[in-house]
Design a protein around this motif. Sequence first.
Motif, short mmCIF file in Angstrom:
data_model
loop_
_atom_site.label_atom_id
_atom_site.label_comp_id
_atom_site.label_asym_id
_atom_site.label_seq_id
_atom_site.Cartn_x
_atom_site.Cartn_y
_atom_site.Cartn_z
N LEU A 164 -48.38 -20.71 42.03
CA LEU A 164 -48.53 -21.62 40.89
C LEU A 164 -48.67 -20.84 39.59
O LEU A 164 -48.02 -21.17 38.59
CB LEU A 164 -49.76 -22.50 41.08
N LYS A 165 -49.52 -19.83 39.61
CA LYS A 165 -49.75 -19.06 38.39
C LYS A 165 -48.49 -18.31 37.97
O LYS A 165 -48.19 -18.21 36.78
CB LYS A 165 -50.92 -18.09 38.55
N THR A 166 -47.75 -17.79 38.94
CA THR A 166 -46.50 -17.09 38.63
C THR A 166 -45.51 -18.04 37.98
O THR A 166 -44.81 -17.68 37.03
CB THR A 166 -45.89 -16.49 39.91
N GLU A 167 -45.46 -19.28 38.49
CA GLU A 167 -44.58 -20.29 37.89
C GLU A 167 -45.03 -20.67 36.49
O GLU A 167 -44.21 -20.94 35.61
CB GLU A 167 -44.56 -21.55 38.78
N GLN A 168 -46.34 -20.69 36.29
CA GLN A 168 -46.89 -21.13 35.00
C GLN A 168 -46.96 -20.02 33.97
O GLN A 168 -47.15 -20.29 32.79
CB GLN A 168 -48.29 -21.72 35.21
N GLN A 169 -46.79 -18.77 34.39
CA GLN A 169 -46.93 -17.66 33.44
C GLN A 169 -45.99 -17.72 32.26
O GLN A 169 -46.39 -17.34 31.15
CB GLN A 169 -46.79 -16.32 34.17
N PRO A 170 -44.73 -18.18 32.43
CA PRO A 170 -43.88 -18.30 31.24
C PRO A 170 -44.50 -19.18 30.16
O PRO A 170 -44.33 -18.92 28.97
CB PRO A 170 -42.59 -18.92 31.80
N GLU A 171 -45.27 -20.21 30.58
CA GLU A 171 -45.94 -21.07 29.60
C GLU A 171 -47.07 -20.33 28.91
O GLU A 171 -47.45 -20.64 27.79
CB GLU A 171 -46.49 -22.32 30.29
N ASN A 172 -47.63 -19.32 29.61
CA ASN A 172 -48.73 -18.54 29.03
C ASN A 172 -48.23 -17.37 28.20
O ASN A 172 -49.01 -16.70 27.54
CB ASN A 172 -49.63 -17.99 30.14
N GLN A 173 -46.93 -17.11 28.30
CA GLN A 173 -46.40 -15.99 27.56
C GLN A 173 -46.35 -16.32 26.08
O GLN A 173 -46.45 -17.47 25.65
CB GLN A 173 -44.99 -15.62 28.06
N ILE A 174 -46.13 -15.31 25.30
CA ILE A 174 -46.23 -15.43 23.86
C ILE A 174 -45.03 -16.14 23.26
O ILE A 174 -43.90 -15.83 23.59
CB ILE A 174 -46.34 -14.03 23.24
N GLU A 175 -45.30 -17.11 22.43
CA GLU A 175 -44.23 -17.76 21.69
C GLU A 175 -44.27 -17.23 20.26
O GLU A 175 -45.27 -17.33 19.58
CB GLU A 175 -44.41 -19.28 21.69
N THR A 176 -43.18 -16.67 19.84
CA THR A 176 -43.14 -16.10 18.50
C THR A 176 -41.73 -16.11 17.97
O THR A 176 -40.76 -16.10 18.72
CB THR A 176 -43.67 -14.65 18.49
N THR A 177 -41.61 -16.16 16.67
CA THR A 177 -40.28 -16.14 16.06
C THR A 177 -39.78 -14.73 15.90
O THR A 177 -38.62 -14.50 15.62
CB THR A 177 -40.33 -16.82 14.67
N GLU A 178 -40.67 -13.76 16.10
CA GLU A 178 -40.28 -12.37 15.98
C GLU A 178 -40.03 -11.76 17.35
O GLU A 178 -40.85 -11.86 18.23
CB GLU A 178 -41.38 -11.56 15.26
N ILE A 179 -38.88 -11.15 17.51
CA ILE A 179 -38.52 -10.53 18.79
C ILE A 179 -39.26 -9.22 18.97
O ILE A 179 -39.58 -8.82 20.08
CB ILE A 179 -36.99 -10.29 18.85
N LYS A 180 -39.61 -8.58 17.89
CA LYS A 180 -40.19 -7.24 17.94
C LYS A 180 -41.54 -7.22 18.64
O LYS A 180 -41.84 -6.31 19.41
CB LYS A 180 -40.30 -6.68 16.52
N GLU A 181 -42.36 -8.22 18.40
CA GLU A 181 -43.72 -8.19 18.92
C GLU A 181 -43.80 -8.26 20.45
O GLU A 181 -44.50 -7.46 21.07
CB GLU A 181 -44.56 -9.29 18.26
N PRO A 182 -43.08 -9.20 21.11
CA PRO A 182 -43.13 -9.19 22.57
C PRO A 182 -42.62 -7.89 23.18
O PRO A 182 -43.11 -7.44 24.20
CB PRO A 182 -42.22 -10.37 22.96
N PHE A 183 -41.63 -7.28 22.54
CA PHE A 183 -41.11 -5.99 23.02
C PHE A 183 -42.20 -4.93 22.93
O PHE A 183 -42.39 -4.14 23.85
CB PHE A 183 -39.88 -5.59 22.19
N ILE A 184 -42.93 -4.93 21.83
CA ILE A 184 -44.04 -3.99 21.66
C ILE A 184 -45.11 -4.23 22.72
O ILE A 184 -45.63 -3.29 23.32
CB ILE A 184 -44.65 -4.13 20.25
#
Length: 292
Positions: A164-184
């Motif tokens: 369940l948590k593995t399925e839900q992790q995308p919802e917990n991931q960071i939403e941002t308009t900048e691509i650079k930050e998640p890469f960092i």
Amino acid sequence: MIQKNNFTLINPQTGNLAFKLSYFKENNPFDHLQRLNYYSLIWITKGNGNAKVDFSEYEFTEGTLFAFTPYQPFMLNASHLEGIILNFHPDFFCIHKHQQEVACNGVLFNNIYNPPYVTIDEISKSTFEMLMDQIKKEMQNPALAQYELLISYLKIVLITASRLKTEQQPENQIETTEIKEPFILQNLKNYIETHFKTKHAASDYADMLAISPKALAKITKSYFNKTLTDLIAERIIIEAKRELYLTNKSIKEIAYELGYNDEFYFSRFFKKNADVSPQLYRETVGFGKADT
């Protein structure tokens, strides 16, 4: 709490709690800081509130399943809660030894980047209710191979929650308009995992990422709700606990492998973060050699 709401299995060798299923209603047993020497799964079936865990705070609602490791500090702030608690000692079931079977380590437990909970959806709710009911029946009327059957039920609980948590992790991931930050941040995770034994300073990771310490601190706090120093410390403590529990290495040897030449400095660091000394952790949580 009424006795029929508690079902406990005691380790006959140590006299300590091995496995426990309990129910709570109306009162909140977690309204003060907890540091328990066993794993805890706490399923909130009614109510909502605020959870303080390690260095972070989270809002929670009905249907939340918390997963806490031994000596992980937590507290649930809420006036009215109902729920089910499943406790198990590492001597009863060690998630490190059974990682290939259950794969909950790093997902449900010992994950320093994601919140320590999963949401039990309506589809999974009936599965968890059935499992808890089976565990309750087995503990009320113990029979042949009770230990093995309870372990089997616990494994299903852990696997289901981890999925369940593995399925839900995308919802917990960071939403941002900048691509650079998640890469960092992804690089930061990789760097911490690779270098936490040798690099303990936040500035070390800022240098590796070619970003200012102040900027990295801001990103880390925003995305993980923790400071970079906290993340590094938590990762070190996870490894230290694993070594203390699974091996017979001396504390001095463990300290050295984690980058601390001073055993006493390491012990103070461990106690500050785990609220217990390395020796007491080994003695109270249990000691199991890796090859057993």
